[in-house]
Design a protein around this motif. Structure first.
Motif, PDB file in Angstrom:
ATOM      1  N   ILE A 222      -9.251  -0.742   4.770  1.00  0.00           N
ATOM      2  CA  ILE A 222      -8.423  -1.360   3.936  1.00  0.00           C
ATOM      3  C   ILE A 222      -6.916  -1.544   4.130  1.00  0.00           C
ATOM      4  CG2 ILE A 222      -7.559  -1.396   1.453  1.00  0.00           C
ATOM      5  CD1 ILE A 222     -10.251  -0.351   0.463  1.00  0.00           C
TER       6      ILE A 222
ATOM      7  N   ARG B  40      -5.780  -4.025   7.004  1.00  0.00           N
ATOM      8  CA  ARG B  40      -5.663  -5.246   6.623  1.00  0.00           C
ATOM      9  C   ARG B  40      -4.132  -5.545   6.062  1.00  0.00           C
ATOM     10  NH1 ARG B  40     -10.345  -5.589   2.100  1.00  0.00           N
ATOM     11  NH2 ARG B  40     -11.576  -3.864   3.517  1.00  0.00           N
ATOM     12  N   TYR B  41      -3.658  -4.468   5.671  1.00  0.00           N
ATOM     13  CA  TYR B  41      -2.049  -4.547   5.000  1.00  0.00           C
ATOM     14  C   TYR B  41      -1.158  -3.455   5.960  1.00  0.00           C
ATOM     15  CZ  TYR B  41      -4.414  -6.048   0.941  1.00  0.00           C
ATOM     16  OH  TYR B  41      -5.630  -6.686   0.142  1.00  0.00           O
TER      17      TYR B  41
ATOM     18  N   SER C  58       2.652  -5.088  -1.483  1.00  0.00           N
ATOM     19  CA  SER C  58       1.031  -5.132  -1.434  1.00  0.00           C
ATOM     20  C   SER C  58       0.500  -3.740  -2.170  1.00  0.00           C
ATOM     21  CB  SER C  58       0.688  -4.877   0.093  1.00  0.00           C
ATOM     22  OG  SER C  58       1.366  -5.760   0.831  1.00  0.00           O
TER      23      SER C  58
ATOM     24  N   PRO D  28      -2.812  -5.259  -4.640  1.00  0.00           N
ATOM     25  CA  PRO D  28      -3.835  -5.827  -3.794  1.00  0.00           C
ATOM     26  C   PRO D  28      -4.657  -4.752  -3.114  1.00  0.00           C
ATOM     27  CG  PRO D  28      -2.182  -7.412  -3.474  1.00  0.00           C
ATOM     28  CD  PRO D  28      -1.387  -6.165  -4.039  1.00  0.00           C
ATOM     29  N   ILE D  29      -3.786  -3.706  -2.464  1.00  0.00           N
ATOM     30  CA  ILE D  29      -4.393  -2.600  -1.784  1.00  0.00           C
ATOM     31  C   ILE D  29      -5.294  -1.716  -2.890  1.00  0.00           C
ATOM     32  CG2 ILE D  29      -4.200  -0.302  -0.793  1.00  0.00           C
ATOM     33  CD1 ILE D  29      -1.650  -1.832   0.591  1.00  0.00           C
TER      34      ILE D  29
ATOM     35  N   GLN E  62      -6.690  -2.926  -5.671  1.00  0.00           N
ATOM     36  CA  GLN E  62      -7.675  -3.724  -6.137  1.00  0.00           C
ATOM     37  C   GLN E  62      -8.839  -3.957  -4.968  1.00  0.00           C
ATOM     38  OE1 GLN E  62      -5.401  -7.342  -6.279  1.00  0.00           O
ATOM     39  NE2 GLN E  62      -5.545  -7.287  -8.885  1.00  0.00           N
ATOM     40  N   ASP E  63      -8.413  -3.874  -3.704  1.00  0.00           N
ATOM     41  CA  ASP E  63      -9.389  -3.774  -2.561  1.00  0.00           C
ATOM     42  C   ASP E  63     -10.068  -2.392  -2.810  1.00  0.00           C
ATOM     43  OD1 ASP E  63      -8.672  -6.266  -1.801  1.00  0.00           O
ATOM     44  OD2 ASP E  63      -7.920  -5.590  -0.067  1.00  0.00           O
TER      45      ASP E  63
ATOM     46  N   GLN F 109     -10.432  -0.397  -5.472  1.00  0.00           N
ATOM     47  CA  GLN F 109     -11.327  -0.389  -6.467  1.00  0.00           C
ATOM     48  C   GLN F 109     -12.643  -1.070  -6.075  1.00  0.00           C
ATOM     49  OE1 GLN F 109     -10.483   0.471  -9.769  1.00  0.00           O
ATOM     50  NE2 GLN F 109     -12.457  -0.108 -10.483  1.00  0.00           N
ATOM     51  N   ASN F 110     -12.611  -2.497  -5.652  1.00  0.00           N
ATOM     52  CA  ASN F 110     -13.556  -3.287  -5.283  1.00  0.00           C
ATOM     53  C   ASN F 110     -14.552  -2.383  -4.214  1.00  0.00           C
ATOM     54  OD1 ASN F 110     -12.845  -5.373  -7.015  1.00  0.00           O
ATOM     55  ND2 ASN F 110     -11.716  -6.547  -5.315  1.00  0.00           N
ATOM     56  N   GLU F 111     -13.920  -1.715  -3.485  1.00  0.00           N
ATOM     57  CA  GLU F 111     -15.122  -1.046  -2.372  1.00  0.00           C
ATOM     58  C   GLU F 111     -15.667   0.252  -2.566  1.00  0.00           C
ATOM     59  OE1 GLU F 111     -14.094  -1.984   1.890  1.00  0.00           O
ATOM     60  OE2 GLU F 111     -12.887  -3.792   1.247  1.00  0.00           O
TER      61      GLU F 111
END
Length: 154
Positions: free
Chosen positions: A10, A13-14, A21, A24-25, A27-28, A30-32
């Motif tokens: 993750i 990507r940033y 960011s 968004p980091i 959120q990523d 949290q999603n993964e």
């Protein structure tokens, strides 16, 4: 894949990102990972050069970020004005009394988690709940008991 490897992927990507960011980091993550961990906050802080206290403060401000894994059966309970006036409180009392479950918690066995929301957009059908992707309307404690019993038989 380990949590460390997921976080490394993750953050790669940033790689050239700044503090803008951060959301968004998170959120990523949290999603993964399904939640924000203490280790993730520390790594993000080092990556973006932001104090962990600020990251934790931001993550706790937004209710989209969770610090516990969701249960196998994730219950969203609407507590908006309409649902509350129609008795949503009694569904919360039922879950607390029978499952020892409060907003934002997951049961010790990981079977249930509860998220109380401010509105699910179905005010005329309240009280409304969802369990995973299934929605239920006009739910009272007896209905909730029956729904959960049916879900346990799945």
């Amino acid at each position: 894949m380990t949590e460390d490897k997921i976080l490394e992927d993750i953050l790669e990507r940033y790689n050239y990102s700044g503090s803008d960011s951060l959301i968004p980091i998170l959120q990523d993550i949290q999603n993964e990972l399904g939640r924000i961990t203490e280790g993730a906050i520390v790594k993000v802080g080092k990556h973006l050069n932001i104090p962990t206290s600020k990251i934790y403060g931001l993550a706790t401000f937004y209710n989209q970020f969770k610090f516990e894994n969701k249960g196998e059966k994730h219950i969203c309970l609407c507590n908006g004005t309409s649902c509350r006036l129609k008795g949503a409180k009694w569904n919360m009392v039922y879950l607390e009394d029978n499952y020892k479950l409060k907003n934002g918690q997951t049961t010790r066995d990981g079977r249930y988690s509860l998220e109380v929301t401010t509105c699910m957009g179905a005010c005329e059908h309240g009280p409304v709940i969802s369990i995973n992707d299934d929605f239920y309307s006009k739910v009272d404690p007896e209905t909730l008991k029956s729904i959960l019993n049916d879900k346990n038989e799945d």
